[in-house]
Design an enzyme around this catalytic site. Structure first.
Site, PDB file in Angstrom:
ATOM      1  N   ASP A 137      -5.625   1.845  -1.764  1.00 57.65           N
ATOM      2  CA  ASP A 137      -6.649   2.308  -0.783  1.00 57.65           C
ATOM      3  C   ASP A 137      -7.258   3.538  -1.125  1.00 57.65           C
ATOM      4  O   ASP A 137      -6.522   4.439  -1.128  1.00 57.65           O
ATOM      5  CB  ASP A 137      -5.853   2.511   0.645  1.00 57.65           C
ATOM      6  CG  ASP A 137      -5.310   1.312   1.322  1.00 57.65           C
ATOM      7  OD1 ASP A 137      -6.032   0.408   1.531  1.00 57.65           O
ATOM      8  OD2 ASP A 137      -3.885   1.483   1.643  1.00 57.65           O
TER       9      ASP A 137
ATOM     10  N   MET B 168     -12.767   2.088   0.836  1.00 51.56           N
ATOM     11  CA  MET B 168     -13.080   2.583   2.209  1.00 51.56           C
ATOM     12  C   MET B 168     -14.271   3.736   1.821  1.00 51.56           C
ATOM     13  O   MET B 168     -13.953   4.916   2.059  1.00 51.56           O
ATOM     14  CB  MET B 168     -11.959   2.856   3.075  1.00 51.56           C
ATOM     15  CG  MET B 168     -11.175   1.743   3.648  1.00 51.56           C
ATOM     16  SD  MET B 168      -9.590   2.129   4.160  1.00 51.56           S
ATOM     17  CE  MET B 168      -8.546   2.247   2.836  1.00 51.56           C
TER      18      MET B 168
ATOM     19  N   ASP C  84      -4.719  -6.951   6.516  1.00 47.83           N
ATOM     20  CA  ASP C  84      -4.249  -5.353   6.111  1.00 47.83           C
ATOM     21  C   ASP C  84      -4.260  -4.592   7.130  1.00 47.83           C
ATOM     22  O   ASP C  84      -5.411  -4.369   8.145  1.00 47.83           O
ATOM     23  CB  ASP C  84      -5.346  -5.041   5.111  1.00 47.83           C
ATOM     24  CG  ASP C  84      -5.107  -3.375   4.642  1.00 47.83           C
ATOM     25  OD1 ASP C  84      -3.993  -2.813   4.837  1.00 47.83           O
ATOM     26  OD2 ASP C  84      -5.869  -2.732   4.089  1.00 47.83           O
TER      27      ASP C  84
ATOM     28  N   MET D 272      -9.461  -6.616   8.361  1.00 46.19           N
ATOM     29  CA  MET D 272      -8.795  -5.485   8.853  1.00 46.19           C
ATOM     30  C   MET D 272      -8.003  -5.908  10.270  1.00 46.19           C
ATOM     31  O   MET D 272      -8.821  -6.063  11.031  1.00 46.19           O
ATOM     32  CB  MET D 272      -9.508  -4.238   8.925  1.00 46.19           C
ATOM     33  CG  MET D 272     -10.109  -3.706   7.415  1.00 46.19           C
ATOM     34  SD  MET D 272      -8.664  -3.193   6.575  1.00 46.19           S
ATOM     35  CE  MET D 272      -8.059  -2.009   7.426  1.00 46.19           C
TER      36      MET D 272
ATOM     37  N   HIS E 252      -8.869  -1.472  -2.287  1.00 48.88           N
ATOM     38  CA  HIS E 252      -9.423  -1.754  -1.169  1.00 48.88           C
ATOM     39  C   HIS E 252     -10.277  -0.297  -1.071  1.00 48.88           C
ATOM     40  O   HIS E 252      -9.867   0.768  -0.849  1.00 48.88           O
ATOM     41  CB  HIS E 252      -8.363  -1.682  -0.064  1.00 48.88           C
ATOM     42  CG  HIS E 252      -9.056  -1.736   1.429  1.00 48.88           C
ATOM     43  ND1 HIS E 252      -8.229  -1.536   2.493  1.00 48.88           N
ATOM     44  CD2 HIS E 252     -10.252  -1.839   2.019  1.00 48.88           C
ATOM     45  CE1 HIS E 252      -9.003  -1.598   3.624  1.00 48.88           C
ATOM     46  NE2 HIS E 252     -10.230  -1.616   3.088  1.00 48.88           N
TER      47      HIS E 252
ATOM     48  N   MET F 123     -10.397   6.324  -0.170  1.00 48.37           N
ATOM     49  CA  MET F 123     -11.271   6.565   0.817  1.00 48.37           C
ATOM     50  C   MET F 123     -12.117   7.873   0.400  1.00 48.37           C
ATOM     51  O   MET F 123     -11.494   8.872  -0.221  1.00 48.37           O
ATOM     52  CB  MET F 123     -10.139   7.084   2.024  1.00 48.37           C
ATOM     53  CG  MET F 123      -9.158   6.113   2.152  1.00 48.37           C
ATOM     54  SD  MET F 123      -8.426   6.534   3.847  1.00 48.37           S
ATOM     55  CE  MET F 123      -6.750   5.823   3.698  1.00 48.37           C
TER      56      MET F 123
ATOM     57  N   HIS G  32      -1.520  -2.445  -3.523  1.00 51.83           N
ATOM     58  CA  HIS G  32      -2.686  -2.446  -2.936  1.00 51.83           C
ATOM     59  C   HIS G  32      -3.392  -1.003  -2.696  1.00 51.83           C
ATOM     60  O   HIS G  32      -2.487  -0.135  -2.469  1.00 51.83           O
ATOM     61  CB  HIS G  32      -2.430  -2.867  -1.391  1.00 51.83           C
ATOM     62  CG  HIS G  32      -3.757  -2.694  -0.720  1.00 51.83           C
ATOM     63  ND1 HIS G  32      -4.747  -3.895  -0.317  1.00 51.83           N
ATOM     64  CD2 HIS G  32      -4.236  -1.741   0.420  1.00 51.83           C
ATOM     65  CE1 HIS G  32      -5.600  -3.536   0.536  1.00 51.83           C
ATOM     66  NE2 HIS G  32      -5.414  -2.325   1.134  1.00 51.83           N
TER      67      HIS G  32
ATOM     68  N   SER H 243       0.889  -0.888  -0.013  1.00 53.90           N
ATOM     69  CA  SER H 243       0.102   0.054  -0.027  1.00 53.90           C
ATOM     70  C   SER H 243       0.739   1.413   0.025  1.00 53.90           C
ATOM     71  O   SER H 243       1.811   1.355   0.756  1.00 53.90           O
ATOM     72  CB  SER H 243      -0.790  -0.001   1.380  1.00 53.90           C
ATOM     73  OG  SER H 243      -1.269   1.438   1.627  1.00 53.90           O
TER      74      SER H 243
HETATM   75  C1  DX5 Z   1      -5.541   1.330   6.292  1.00 57.00           C
HETATM   76  C2  DX5 Z   1      -5.414   0.939   4.811  1.00 57.00           C
HETATM   77  C3  DX5 Z   1      -3.912  -0.008   4.994  1.00 57.00           C
HETATM   78  C4  DX5 Z   1      -2.785   0.821   5.226  1.00 57.00           C
HETATM   79  C5  DX5 Z   1      -1.874  -0.184   5.648  1.00 57.00           C
HETATM   80  O1  DX5 Z   1      -6.933   1.934   6.188  1.00 57.00           O
HETATM   81  O2  DX5 Z   1      -6.334   0.094   4.488  1.00 57.00           O
HETATM   82  O3  DX5 Z   1      -3.975  -0.758   3.542  1.00 57.00           O
HETATM   83  O4  DX5 Z   1      -2.442   1.637   4.305  1.00 57.00           O
HETATM   84  O5  DX5 Z   1      -0.847   0.462   6.030  1.00 57.00           O
HETATM   85  P1  DX5 Z   1       0.160   0.111   7.112  1.00 57.00           P
HETATM   86  O6  DX5 Z   1       1.062  -1.257   6.762  1.00 57.00           O
HETATM   87  O7  DX5 Z   1       1.151   1.109   7.478  1.00 57.00           O
HETATM   88  O8  DX5 Z   1      -0.780  -0.436   8.311  1.00 57.00           O
HETATM   89 ZN    ZN Z   2      -5.985  -1.327   2.750  1.00 56.61          ZN
END
Ligand code: DX5
Ligand code: ZN
Length: 210
Positions: free
Chosen positions: A32, A65, A172, A134, A63, A34, A30, A6
């Site tokens: 992410d 969110m 994750d 998660m 992913h 949001m 990955h 990520s």
């Molecule tokens: C959190 C994300 C993760 C995050 C992981 O909301 O979904 O994918 O970026 O990062 P680390 O490995 O730093 O926890």
């Molecule tokens: Zn994630």
């Protein structure tokens, strides 16, 4: 175990971070995304995602969110991700969302937050390709791995085995050289452990040699 990286927390720009990940032997990037609603932070416009991942080399593991994940699928399909994962807590239209993602020829995952029970997933497990467990609250990179995730993963593995199901399990949040030692799943996501370093491949090697 496969490694998905990520790029959320990094010393560099998104562009540079993504190009550095593409040069490693990580299995996935990955992504992410949001919306500033399901989680407090908003970090994307659909045009940015299109630009960042046009002709990307590695497989993409998205992913989401976001509330109402269904409205993003059409646009996201253009970057040809291998997986799109949405949160079970984010929509009432779970079956419809699964169908819309599958209809695009994309594998579908469902993510659950730390406080959500595995049992909520039961009705959907035979229709999906992946469960994303998660191990931190979604929303930020760099948080600490929540240890109770481990028993949740064991529970999920039992359900998979007892029912002859084939979904993958991805974990994750808070994954590093130490926390990966207790994990035996299909895919681990690592963000800041890899991207808050100067040598991404070295960190990936540390994860792989757990
Ligand atoms: C959190 C994300 C993760 C995050 C992981 O909301 O979904 O994918 O970026 O990062 P680390 O490995 O730093 O926890
Ligand atoms: Zn994630």
């Amino acid at each position: 175990m496969k490694i998905a990286v990520s790029y959320l927390a990094s010393y560099y720009s998104k562009e540079k971070t993504i190009s550095l990940i593409n040069r490693t032997d990580a299995d996935f990037i990955h992504v992410d995304l949001m919306d500033g609603g399901f989680v407090p932070r908003k970090n994307f416009l659909i045009e940015d995602v299109g630009r960042l991942f046009k002709n990307n080399e590695k497989s993409l593991d998205i992913h989401l969110m976001v509330f109402d994940p269904i409205i993003y699928i059409n646009d996201l399909a253009r970057i040809k991700p291998e997986y799109i994962t949405f949160h079970i807590e984010a929509t009432k239209e779970i079956v419809k969302t699964i169908e819309v993602i599958k209809a695009k020829g994309i594998k579908v995952g469902i993510a659950i937050k730390p406080a959500t029970s595995i049992l909520e997933l039961m009705p959907y497990l035979s229709f999906i390709d992946m469960v994303l467990v998660m191990s931190v609250e979604p929303g930020e990179g760099g948080q600490t791995f929540i240890p109770s995730t481990l028993s949740k993963i064991e529970e999920l593995k039992k359900i998979r085995e007892n029912n002859n199901l084939s979904f993958l399990i991805e974990v994750d949040g808070g994954i590093n050289k130490a926390t990966i030692k207790d994990l035996n799943v299909d895919i681990v996501v690592s963000g800041s452990f890899v991207c808050k370093s100067k040598n991404y491949q070295e960190k990936i090697n540390e994860l792989k040699s757990k």
